[in-house]
Design an enzyme around this catalytic site. Sequence first.
Site, PDB file in Angstrom:
ATOM      1  N   CYS A  86      75.600 -45.738   6.145  1.00 47.16           N
ATOM      2  CA  CYS A  86      77.047 -45.627   5.894  1.00 47.16           C
ATOM      3  C   CYS A  86      77.866 -46.382   6.913  1.00 47.16           C
ATOM      4  CB  CYS A  86      77.460 -44.164   5.847  1.00 47.16           C
ATOM      5  SG  CYS A  86      76.626 -43.271   4.532  1.00 47.16           S
TER       6      CYS A  86
ATOM      7  N   HIS B  45      84.591 -42.922  -0.364  1.00 47.80           N
ATOM      8  CA  HIS B  45      83.545 -43.361   0.552  1.00 47.80           C
ATOM      9  C   HIS B  45      82.489 -44.185  -0.180  1.00 47.80           C
ATOM     10  CE1 HIS B  45      80.883 -43.580   3.874  1.00 47.80           C
ATOM     11  NE2 HIS B  45      80.218 -42.451   3.701  1.00 47.80           N
TER      12      HIS B  45
END
Lengths: 348, 384, 130
Positions: B83, B332
């Site tokens: 991420c 996200h």
Amino acid sequence: MAGIIGYGAYIPRNRIRVEEIAKVWGADAPSFKKGLMLEEKSVPSPDQDTITMAVEGSKRALKRAGIDPREIGAVYVGSESHPYAVKPSGTVLAEAIGATPDVHTADLEFACKAGTEGMFIALNLVRSGAVKYALAVGADTSQGAPGDALEYSAAAGAAAFLFGKERLVAEVLETYSYTTDMPDFWRREYQYYPQHGGRFTGEPAYFAHVTGAARGIMDRAGMKPADFRYVVFHQPNGKFPLRVGEMLGFSKKQIEPGWLVSKLGNTYSGSSPLGLTATLDIAAAGDMILLVSYGSGAGSDSFVIRVTERIDEVRDLAPRTRKLLDTNKVYLEYGAYAKYRRKIRKAE
Amino acid sequence: MRDVAIIGVGMTKWGELWEKSLRTIFTETALLAIADAGVDKIDSMVVGCMSSGLFVGQEHLSSLLADYLGRTPVAAARVESACSSGGLALRQGFIEVASGMSDVVLVGGVEKMTDVTGCEATYALGTAADQEYEGYHGLTFPGLYAMMAVAHMHRYGTTREQLALVAVKNHDNGSRNPLAQFPFKITVEGVLNSVLVADPLRILDCSPITDGAAAVVLCPADMARKMKKPVVRITGSGQATDTIALASRKDLTWLESTHIAAQKALAMAGRKVDEIDLFEVHDCFTIAEIMVTEALGLVEKGRGGRAVEEGLTARGGRFPVNPSGGLKAKGHPVGATGVAQAIEVVKQLRGEAGDRQVKGARRGLTQNMGGTGGSSLVHVFEAE
Amino acid sequence: MPTPSRYWREIPQRYRMEAGKCKACGFVAFPPRVVCPACGAREFVPAKLADGGKILTYTIIRVPPRPFEDQAPYAVGIAELDDGVKLTAQVVDCDFADLKVGLRVRLEFRKLSEEGEAGIIYYGYKFVPE
């Protein structure tokens, strides 16, 4: 003298009551409870199978035996519910307890007597001197077809026995097997559930073989029922072992310690072996025990066992079987049971 | 090393972009960034993407995206650090410009996450954990952060409500961000009554599954000044790693990689953390923002929960954290997040953040994290 | 579908909890490693993890990844074993209400997942309350 140097039991914590199953199929629960003397049975969690139970039972047997697992020369797993049709349960077990690679392993299947079958082979390998120690496990997560009489009894559990010539917990004085070809219960390849001959599974099957084996071994050993403190028979339901005991001249008191079926169900290959673990849990040095299994197809293995002083040192090195049976239980409803046992058809 | 500036930013609305493919989402944002920069040519491009292989079955993004941008034979690289892939792309672009290797570098981040089912997406994200010793046991990212939350709550008395307040604050900010996936406010009750994902974390503690991309254009600060562009310089870049298996950490309640990356970035910038005007941090879960504020040194260890309760991290607070809405409200798309954080800081420092503008912001910091903190990237930005 | 080699090579860890103990500093690496993360040394002796410990943290997974769909909800925890090693595993045979930091657990051999109805079965360890 060869015999048992360690033993261990494993029973999943889930239970389902006879009433809960009967409710779903519109069956008469009281008749199962009274007629077959079944109250509830163990159910494996989705993450438990013959292999996992065999491993845990064997670890307990190892704790009681106190030996180095690398000295185990043979590992046998008897079951009619091996997780793989092809690929042994025994290799996983042998690997998990640290017995590989110097070990002989085989999976056995003989309906409900595959456990004692392994015990017979393990014992005789030790007797012959071919291996120092041998491990035999009877374990099953058997399935009865939904709604079939067997669904009320088919249960899950495992019992493991380590055999050797030293550090004996129990000597095995005599063995005898009684075998014929008997189509009383079967499951064809690729079939999910077994079929059976109904009442045909009684007189000519269970009773003929169990009495045949019991009488045969007592003849060979020159013993009679009164010579035994305890007797353990295969327990497909509550009634059969009590009735066969009566037929042979054993009292309920001799049978009772190893009679687990009303609260456990029929653990198939684990059935009479688990009865033996429960009996050893309470036996005293010098006690004589008669063990008679039964496997459809059909055959009975029998063992005359004499308990040694070492029993007092080892029995509490692992959980006692009655404790596993009577504590930490969780009751399932039929829906959860059906999910756990994969009886619900899902999308691919 | 040369001073490096961001001279162009590009981002489109994030969300479930059913009509758009990965390559289209990326190309649209890249074109916006290039247009914003006002450059004709780019020397190189670096794209952060976590798992296009698992999400859309496509690797070799470097060339694919250069091609669809109409820029072959430009040099291109795709970088991955879970991420924090976007943050890593920014750092690689920064290094390339600072070193003198390239002048104009397009830095992008992209993730297309809705082409697989929820179970598959959970699996794909889970590959950022230790597959053999966490994933094998059925752990998920919400599960890992939930375990950090339980440890933090047990050790420091952080409350369930404090976790909820992070989400409420970030949605309040995000309600002012038109590009956010969820530009609306939520309440503490709403969070506490939302469905459990991994106890004690509920769905409104979790950042969503998002399709999105973000892109910036970097060049030497001298070139930016000559172009008469508003100059936002990257004055610090820090990166650090930690074990990816959570159980291997000495302290389950502490983000060491973020702490070290922040120290490095701030040291490079010659700044102390209290000289920073706003923070875009990796609030993939509410507990993450609490732990990040501690690791950055905004508050003492264990005080992160209380800080949000006291408004320290609110838009008008002493340390505004996630004025964009954070991962929680903005969305996200994992590979794009680190780049989008930089875009928010640039907009804030340019004074272009509209309703959510942090007044007088001159310096900003981004913190982008992979896994449970197995990797962290921190950048410091300053307006001229 | 992965080849079984990936599962097979972890068997000593999954079945028997085999770890490596750094000869230089005593650090216990599970799984075993080539380089000691504590001191950088490269010589290890085999070690076996303790089979009990206490829960440091836990959660209940309600949104599972594949192939755990049918298992949810299930509990997962990190336990500190009696030898100090921290280990992640599912916590089973435990009512969710009984999960707490400090709970004593022991390791039990269980099925973790399987490669569909026809693929291999993945075994390993889970925590059960003592």
